[in-house]
Design a protein around this motif. Structure first.
Motif, PDB file in Angstrom:
ATOM      1  N   HIS A 120       0.836  -1.207   0.000  1.00 11.01           N
ATOM      2  CA  HIS A 120       0.000   0.000   0.000  1.00 11.01           C
ATOM      3  C   HIS A 120       0.869   1.255   0.000  1.00 11.01           C
ATOM      4  O   HIS A 120       0.605   2.220  -0.729  1.00 11.01           O
ATOM      5  CB  HIS A 120      -0.925  -0.003   1.219  1.00 11.01           C
ATOM      6  N   GLU A 155       2.454   1.651  -3.483  1.00  4.79           N
ATOM      7  CA  GLU A 155       1.480   2.079  -4.481  1.00  4.79           C
ATOM      8  C   GLU A 155       1.155   3.555  -4.323  1.00  4.79           C
ATOM      9  O   GLU A 155       1.044   4.299  -5.313  1.00  4.79           O
ATOM     10  CB  GLU A 155       0.206   1.239  -4.367  1.00  4.79           C
ATOM     11  N   LEU A 156       0.997   4.004  -3.089  1.00  4.69           N
ATOM     12  CA  LEU A 156       0.674   5.407  -2.852  1.00  4.69           C
ATOM     13  C   LEU A 156       1.821   6.314  -3.315  1.00  4.69           C
ATOM     14  O   LEU A 156       1.599   7.323  -3.987  1.00  4.69           O
ATOM     15  CB  LEU A 156       0.381   5.626  -1.366  1.00  4.69           C
ATOM     16  N   ARG A 188       2.125   6.247  -7.156  1.00  7.60           N
ATOM     17  CA  ARG A 188       1.035   6.983  -7.791  1.00  7.60           C
ATOM     18  C   ARG A 188       1.301   8.488  -7.790  1.00  7.60           C
ATOM     19  O   ARG A 188       0.828   9.216  -8.660  1.00  7.60           O
ATOM     20  CB  ARG A 188      -0.268   6.669  -7.050  1.00  7.60           C
ATOM     21  N   ASN A 189       2.092   8.946  -6.826  1.00 10.24           N
ATOM     22  CA  ASN A 189       2.400  10.370  -6.724  1.00 10.24           C
ATOM     23  C   ASN A 189       3.793  10.716  -7.251  1.00 10.24           C
ATOM     24  O   ASN A 189       4.334  11.782  -6.962  1.00 10.24           O
ATOM     25  CB  ASN A 189       2.256  10.817  -5.267  1.00 10.24           C
ATOM     26  N   LEU A 232     -11.670   9.289   0.333  1.00 10.95           N
ATOM     27  CA  LEU A 232     -11.146   8.556  -0.818  1.00 10.95           C
ATOM     28  C   LEU A 232      -9.894   9.252  -1.361  1.00 10.95           C
ATOM     29  O   LEU A 232      -8.897   8.600  -1.687  1.00 10.95           O
ATOM     30  CB  LEU A 232     -12.217   8.473  -1.907  1.00 10.95           C
ATOM     31  N   ALA A 233      -9.942  10.581  -1.442  1.00  8.86           N
ATOM     32  CA  ALA A 233      -8.784  11.337  -1.928  1.00  8.86           C
ATOM     33  C   ALA A 233      -7.585  11.148  -1.006  1.00  8.86           C
ATOM     34  O   ALA A 233      -6.449  10.973  -1.467  1.00  8.86           O
ATOM     35  CB  ALA A 233      -9.145  12.817  -2.041  1.00  8.86           C
ATOM     36  N   ASN A 273      -7.041   8.581   1.037  1.00 10.66           N
ATOM     37  CA  ASN A 273      -6.575   7.192   0.962  1.00 10.66           C
ATOM     38  C   ASN A 273      -5.750   6.933  -0.301  1.00 10.66           C
ATOM     39  O   ASN A 273      -4.879   6.064  -0.301  1.00 10.66           O
ATOM     40  CB  ASN A 273      -7.762   6.239   1.014  1.00 10.66           C
ATOM     41  N   HIS A 274      -6.022   7.687  -1.350  1.00  8.83           N
ATOM     42  CA  HIS A 274      -5.275   7.517  -2.595  1.00  8.83           C
ATOM     43  C   HIS A 274      -4.079   8.453  -2.667  1.00  8.83           C
ATOM     44  O   HIS A 274      -3.371   8.485  -3.682  1.00  8.83           O
ATOM     45  CB  HIS A 274      -6.187   7.741  -3.805  1.00  8.83           C
ATOM     46  N   LEU A 286      -3.902  11.684  -2.912  1.00 12.53           N
ATOM     47  CA  LEU A 286      -3.956  12.799  -3.853  1.00 12.53           C
ATOM     48  C   LEU A 286      -3.372  14.043  -3.200  1.00 12.53           C
ATOM     49  O   LEU A 286      -3.736  14.387  -2.076  1.00 12.53           O
ATOM     50  CB  LEU A 286      -5.406  13.061  -4.286  1.00 12.53           C
TER      51      LEU A 286
END
Length: 360
Positions: A72, A75-76, A79-80, A318-319, A321-322, A324
């Motif tokens: 996790h 991935e986070l 993703r950034n 959600l933002a 957790n991802h 953003l």
């Protein structure tokens, strides 16, 4: 995620990074792993401006869950577009080490460079990467966060590090005492007035009244004054309309972010708990926008405690957790949004009516 501090603070030693973390998070972490992510090609010792974001994860209770958590984290960060991190684990070795090993391995497999990996416990830190006993002895290196220039600079800049996350959660605890009694009475009076108005078939100006109340409340807070109980009550009631709530978002940019944070913090604490979903979600949105991830998360929790399905709170969650970044909100055209919401309110006036919680 939590954005970087907006003041220049020079960091060069492990103790400096350890000292600055509580001010980036807003509290002293416990049983956690914090990843400090750096700008590409920036020297970690060049100052806090080289830091892109910080992100904190609770340590899993069971070490068998370490691989899942590590994936996790990777991935986070991927993703950034984060390629370099410094990891800090908080807690005893038996709890931190299995997780740190899993995170380091997964980040390496994901082509994310781990600059250093530290463990912090009871005023000492250890490095998982440094083999030199002179600078990283097996009994750990003592550090004093109260006598660190990085921490002093953060305090001077106005940042606060609360004792733990529970202390941050407590900042949104519902108010009590005489103020609670006054707001309760004012809320019941407002609800009675709303029901009477709706029973007469009146009340076409709910949206404009909501905007007027939000504008007046922001102005009151900007002047350093507390909101009167009847204003708190009416804000809570009017914001039960989603259209009015959305209209409140359009004030972003018209007042400074600190004023928005102070307003929605005060309203969240002072409204009747059944009315807290909207102001807490507004607080979560503004906190996320300013890069204060920890405050955004506790505000989301406060909102969902009032309404477990509150959509704006779920979207902010959600933002977060991802992972953003705060920049995702920078492109929002709030003036254009205000026009669209105003047109929606004019076309569907029934949607602007307060939706009173059961029992009110």
């Amino acid at each position: 995620m939590t954005a970087r501090l907006d003041h220049t603070v020079r960091l060069s030693r492990p103790a400096d990074f350890i000292a600055i973390v509580p001010y980036m998070l807003g509290f002293h972490p416990e049983r956690s792993i914090v990843a400090l992510a750096f700008e590409p090609d920036r020297d970690p010792g060049s100052g806090v401006r080289g830091l892109r974001v910080s992100v904190r994860f609770d340590l899993p209770e069971d070490s068998e869950d370490s691989p899942e958590m590590a994936q996790h984290v990777a991935e986070l960060l991927t993703r950034n577009d984060i390629g370099r991190v410094l990891l800090i684990g908080y807690g005893p070795g038996w709890h931190v080490t299995p997780v740190m090993d899993a995170v380091r391995g997964t980040l390496t497999d994901s082509d994310i460079e781990v600059i250093d990996a530290l463990r912090v416990e009871e005023g000492r830190y250890w490095s998982y990467l440094c083999p030199d006993p002179e600078c990283c002895p097996p009994y750990g290196m003592a550090y004093d966060p109260t006598n660190n220039p990085a921490a002093a600079a953060a305090v001077f800049a106005g940042y606060v590090a609360r004792p733990d996350r529970a202390a941050l959660v407590a900042t949104l605890t519902p108010a009590g005492g005489q103020d609670r009694q006054q707001v309760t009475a004012a809320t019941r009076a407002a609800c009675t007035q709303v029901r009477a108005t709706l029973a007469r078939g009146g009340g076409q100006g709910w949206y404009q009244e909501g905007l007027t109340q939000v504008d007046a409340a922001l102005d009151t807070v900007k002047q350093g004054q507390d909101l009167p109980p009847d204003m708190v009550a009416w804000l809570g009631v009017l914001l039960t309309s989603i259209i009015v709530r959305d209209g409140a978002l359009t004030f972003v940019g018209r007042y400074d972010d600190d004023t928005h944070i102070r307003l929605w913090t005060e309203v969240t604490c002072r409204v009747e708990p059944e009315f807290a979903a909207a102001p807490a979600a507004l607080l979560a949105f503004v906190a996320m926008r300013t890069g204060d991830g920890p405050l955004a998360r506790v505000a989301v929790e406060r909102s969902l405690s009032a309404d477990g399905d509150y959509r704006l709170a779920r979207l902010v969650q959600l933002a977060l957790n991802h992972g953003l970044p705060p920049e995702v909100t920078s492109g929002i055209d709030y003036a254009g949004m205000a026009e669209e919401i105003g047109a929606q309110a004019a076309q569907y006036p029934a949607g602007t009516r307060p939706v009173l919680p059961e029992g009110w």
